[in-house]
Design a protein around this motif. Structure first.
Motif, PDB file in Angstrom:
ATOM      1  N   LYS A   1      51.051  16.763  15.157  1.00 46.57           N
ATOM      2  CA  LYS A   1      50.451  18.031  15.580  1.00 46.57           C
ATOM      3  C   LYS A   1      49.577  18.621  14.469  1.00 46.57           C
ATOM      4  N   GLN A   2      50.006  18.474  13.219  1.00 44.75           N
ATOM      5  CA  GLN A   2      49.209  18.974  12.099  1.00 44.75           C
ATOM      6  C   GLN A   2      47.907  18.194  11.988  1.00 44.75           C
ATOM      7  N   LEU A   3      47.996  16.875  12.149  1.00 40.92           N
ATOM      8  CA  LEU A   3      46.795  16.040  12.105  1.00 40.92           C
ATOM      9  C   LEU A   3      45.858  16.373  13.266  1.00 40.92           C
ATOM     10  N   LEU A   4      46.422  16.620  14.429  1.00 43.77           N
ATOM     11  CA  LEU A   4      45.630  17.020  15.591  1.00 43.77           C
ATOM     12  C   LEU A   4      44.895  18.320  15.306  1.00 43.77           C
TER      13      LEU A   4
ATOM     14  N   GLN B   1      38.895  11.358  18.386  1.00 43.25           N
ATOM     15  CA  GLN B   1      40.196  11.112  17.761  1.00 43.25           C
ATOM     16  C   GLN B   1      41.246  12.094  18.281  1.00 43.25           C
ATOM     17  N   THR B   2      40.818  13.306  18.604  1.00 46.36           N
ATOM     18  CA  THR B   2      41.789  14.290  19.094  1.00 46.36           C
ATOM     19  C   THR B   2      42.419  13.837  20.414  1.00 46.36           C
ATOM     20  N   ILE B   3      41.675  13.093  21.193  1.00 46.02           N
ATOM     21  CA  ILE B   3      42.233  12.584  22.454  1.00 46.02           C
ATOM     22  C   ILE B   3      43.403  11.654  22.157  1.00 46.02           C
ATOM     23  N   ASP B   4      43.195  10.725  21.219  1.00 48.77           N
ATOM     24  CA  ASP B   4      44.271   9.797  20.859  1.00 48.77           C
ATOM     25  C   ASP B   4      45.462  10.539  20.254  1.00 48.77           C
ATOM     26  N   LEU B   5      45.177  11.522  19.412  1.00 49.10           N
ATOM     27  CA  LEU B   5      46.257  12.279  18.786  1.00 49.10           C
ATOM     28  C   LEU B   5      47.027  13.113  19.813  1.00 49.10           C
TER      29      LEU B   5
ATOM     30  N   LYS C   1      39.809  21.101  13.929  1.00 50.21           N
ATOM     31  CA  LYS C   1      39.091  21.985  13.012  1.00 50.21           C
ATOM     32  C   LYS C   1      37.895  21.272  12.396  1.00 50.21           C
ATOM     33  N   GLN C   2      38.110  20.013  11.981  1.00 48.58           N
ATOM     34  CA  GLN C   2      37.020  19.242  11.377  1.00 48.58           C
ATOM     35  C   GLN C   2      35.891  19.019  12.384  1.00 48.58           C
ATOM     36  N   GLY C   3      36.242  18.741  13.631  1.00 46.30           N
ATOM     37  CA  GLY C   3      35.224  18.549  14.663  1.00 46.30           C
ATOM     38  C   GLY C   3      34.374  19.793  14.864  1.00 46.30           C
ATOM     39  N   TYR C   4      35.027  20.956  14.963  1.00 47.88           N
ATOM     40  CA  TYR C   4      34.270  22.203  15.124  1.00 47.88           C
ATOM     41  C   TYR C   4      33.465  22.542  13.879  1.00 47.88           C
ATOM     42  N   PHE C   5      34.029  22.263  12.705  1.00 48.76           N
ATOM     43  CA  PHE C   5      33.306  22.527  11.465  1.00 48.76           C
ATOM     44  C   PHE C   5      32.055  21.659  11.388  1.00 48.76           C
ATOM     45  N   ASN C   6      32.187  20.368  11.721  1.00 47.58           N
ATOM     46  CA  ASN C   6      31.027  19.474  11.711  1.00 47.58           C
ATOM     47  C   ASN C   6      29.996  19.890  12.758  1.00 47.58           C
TER      48      ASN C   6
END
Length: 156
Positions: free
Chosen positions: A26-29, A111-115, A34-39
């Motif tokens: 969940k933390q990695l997700l 990646q969020t889908i897999d997570l 966050k990284q996706g929105y930041f990018n």
């Protein structure tokens, strides 16, 4: 009785380990989203606010999901299906030479889908372990009540 206690102990350890993995997942997700929105926000700065918006794609072209998730409850199963035909089309809406940061953002969201799927699977496993532990605890309680009853019967 000893084997019952050993089973409960083993399942409890498995439960705690799985719970730790779930928290890490969940933390990695959370970090990946966050990284996706930041990018994505960095890409908007690089390309310009007006070059990365809804105005870039045609509303006549249908938006088709490139990833579809199917879930069955009995037996529990999660499947991910990727439509290869539409997988990378979305970046072409923003130009043929889209910035690398936009591609990184897309990769983060993929990646969020897999997570998210892994999180669901781990959550289901935790629920199964919990149910097994509860069942064994009921058996242990029944055994102890019966044993206590037998001891009281002997004393009388």
């Amino acid at each position: 009785m000893d084997s019952l206690c050993e089973q409960i102990d083993k399942l409890t350890i498995d439960y705690l380990e799985e719970f730790g993995h779930l928290l890490a997942c969940k933390q990695l997700l959370d970090d990946t989203i966050k990284q996706g929105y930041f990018n994505l926000s960095r890409a908007r700065v690089i390309m310009g606010v007006n070059n990365l918006s809804r105005l870039q794609y045609s509303e006549k072209d249908p938006m088709i999901a490139s990833t579809k998730i199917s879930i069955t409850l009995t037996p529990f199963n999660i499947e991910k299906q990727i439509d290869k035909e539409h997988y990378d089309d979305t970046l072409k809406w923003f130009g043929l030479l889209s910035p690398t940061i936009l591609k990184q953002s897309q990769k983060s969201f993929q990646q969020t889908i897999d997570l998210a799927l892994e999180t669901c699977i781990r959550q289901k496993k935790i629920l199964q372990l919990k149910n097994q532990i509860e069942q064994l605890l009921k058996e242990k309680k029944t055994f102890l009540i019966k044993e206590n009853f037998d001891e009281n019967k002997k004393d009388n």
